[in-house]
Design an enzyme around this catalytic site. Structure first.
Site, mmCIF file in Angstrom:
data_model
loop_
_atom_site.group_PDB
_atom_site.id
_atom_site.type_symbol
_atom_site.label_atom_id
_atom_site.label_comp_id
_atom_site.label_asym_id
_atom_site.label_seq_id
_atom_site.Cartn_x
_atom_site.Cartn_y
_atom_site.Cartn_z
ATOM 1 N N GLY A 9 7.283 -2.530 -2.902
ATOM 2 C CA GLY A 9 6.638 -1.222 -2.980
ATOM 3 C C GLY A 9 7.066 -0.422 -4.184
ATOM 4 O O GLY A 9 6.563 -0.602 -5.290
ATOM 5 N N ARG A 10 8.020 0.478 -3.981
ATOM 6 C CA ARG A 10 8.365 1.453 -5.021
ATOM 7 C C ARG A 10 8.792 0.833 -6.339
ATOM 8 O O ARG A 10 8.469 1.348 -7.410
ATOM 9 C CB ARG A 10 9.450 2.401 -4.489
ATOM 10 C CG ARG A 10 8.929 3.426 -3.513
ATOM 11 C CD ARG A 10 10.069 4.207 -2.861
ATOM 12 N NE ARG A 10 10.813 3.385 -1.914
ATOM 13 C CZ ARG A 10 11.977 3.722 -1.392
ATOM 14 N NH1 ARG A 10 12.563 4.852 -1.761
ATOM 15 N NH2 ARG A 10 12.585 2.946 -0.513
ATOM 16 N N CYS A 18 3.268 3.283 9.047
ATOM 17 C CA CYS A 18 3.479 4.595 8.437
ATOM 18 C C CYS A 18 4.038 5.577 9.463
ATOM 19 O O CYS A 18 3.487 5.722 10.559
ATOM 20 C CB CYS A 18 2.176 5.127 7.866
ATOM 21 S SG CYS A 18 2.352 6.710 7.018
ATOM 22 N N PRO A 23 0.847 -1.196 0.000
ATOM 23 C CA PRO A 23 0.000 0.000 0.000
ATOM 24 C C PRO A 23 0.882 1.246 0.000
ATOM 25 O O PRO A 23 1.789 1.356 0.828
ATOM 26 C CB PRO A 23 -0.803 -0.126 1.301
ATOM 27 C CG PRO A 23 0.020 -1.023 2.174
ATOM 28 C CD PRO A 23 0.763 -1.942 1.266
ATOM 29 N N MET A 24 0.618 2.170 -0.932
ATOM 30 C CA MET A 24 1.447 3.367 -1.045
ATOM 31 C C MET A 24 0.558 4.581 -1.267
ATOM 32 O O MET A 24 -0.193 4.635 -2.249
ATOM 33 C CB MET A 24 2.458 3.222 -2.191
ATOM 34 C CG MET A 24 3.522 2.170 -1.928
ATOM 35 S SD MET A 24 4.633 1.890 -3.336
ATOM 36 C CE MET A 24 3.605 0.836 -4.376
#
Length: 336
Positions: free
Chosen positions: A236-237, A102, A19-20
């Site tokens: 993620g990225r 986060c 999740p981003m």
């Protein structure tokens, strides 16, 4: 209601896209699903109060083609989270995930995100309330610790307490979060990664399904972690910026289910979805911003990015912009 069992989801979670915030919206997820039929996809984090009081269709709406997709929730109030989870289940999400990772100031002030690593008993209470409220799996994404905590002590205590509430699947970002003095961006790079600690947790808690997250950029790395005994890898990225490198081969390499689809095929398959979005009043750049990295490292990639970046924001921009950009990277295009 979701049609995915926990067994199904454990299989899909062998590879997941993290999740981003501002990135993994519904358009991004639709794109990623075209590239991998099996990877588990996550929404951006949505706070429980937003789910309860906000525009639910805007916040929670998704295309069934994205499945399996999990909703990540932020919050620390058990009753709010339970009700938000109930709403998520009614929308058809396959899983609800609690954000305990986060590090942003806004998240800290709301007493959720990585700061919850300091309150495992509260996290357990929150998860217990959600589990009692829904029939879909409740999972947790966490850090190995925050600030001056000793991860070797904090992480096993956290996993033991939260799993005791009924959570059996965790995604662990193998990096401590510094809540004071570092920005969220710095928190993605500066604290050292401790992959070994996460591997140790799998030995210590063999009954838990553990996915590792943080700094993983290639399928080679993912396969190596799976070979060492971890149950899943969350990327993620790299999955966002270089999606073809990560997702186009994922079904074959991670799930043993080869598919023959190219980045060019993906663009063509995005066109009906894009036309539908435009006809509903949407803007082209809302979709194409997620497609900029599709041809990373390939001939014509720079011109592809330029053509989309320069033209997709126009008020009258349509799929012709995408088709024109595609001429720079098609099989007939010459190398830059």
């Amino acid at each position: 209601m979701s049609s995915f069992s926990e067994t199904d989801l454990r299989g899909h979670a062998r590879l997941s896209v993290a999740p981003m915030m501002d990135w993994t919206d519904r358009h991004c997820r639709y794109l990623h699903r075209l590239m991998s039929r099996h990877a588990l996809l996550y929404t951006e984090m949505v706070t429980a109060p937003a789910v309860l009081h906000g525009d639910r269709d805007r916040l929670l709406g998704f295309d069934p083609a994205e499945q399996p997709v999990a909703l990540q929730l932020g919050g620390s109030d058990p009753a709010q989270l339970a009700e938000a989870a109930r709403i998520a289940a009614a929308y058809g999400y396959a899983e609800v995930n609690l954000n305990c990772g986060c590090p942003s100031d806004r998240v800290q002030s709301g007493r959720f995100g990585a700061v919850l690593m300091e309150e495992p008993a509260l996290v357990a209470e929150c998860c217990s309330a959600m589990i009692a409220a829904v029939d879909i799996p409740v999972t947790v994404k966490c850090r190995i610790g925050v600030d001056e905590q000793d991860p070797a002590q904090v992480l096993p205590d956290f996993l033991e307490k939260v799993s005791g509430a009924g959570v059996s699947r965790f995604a662990v970002h193998a990096r401590k979060a510094w809540l004071q003095g570092l920005s969220p961006k710095e928190n993605r790079d500066i604290p050292p990664l401790d992959y070994d600690l996460v591997l140790q947790m799998k030995d210590r808690f063999p009954h838990l399904h553990l996915s590792i997250n943080g700094g993983i950029a290639t399928l080679d790395q993912a396969e190596a972690f799976l070979a060492q005994g971890l149950d899943g890898v969350m990327i993620g990225r790299a999955a966002y910026h270089t999606p073809s490198d990560v997702l186009l081969e994922a079904d074959a390499r991670i799930f043993g289910n080869p598919a023959t689809i190219t980045a060019e095929d993906v663009v063509h398959r995005m066109l009906p979805y894009t036309e539908s979005h435009l006809s509903a009043g949407g803007r082209l750049h809302q979709i194409t911003r997620h497609m900029l990295g599709l041809f990373h490292g390939k001939p014509g990639a720079r011109k592809w990015r330029w053509a989309l970046s320069e033209n997709a924001h126009r008020e009258d921009a349509g799929i012709d912009v995408v088709l024109n950009a595609l001429t720079h990277v098609s099989s007939l295009a010459v190398a830059e």
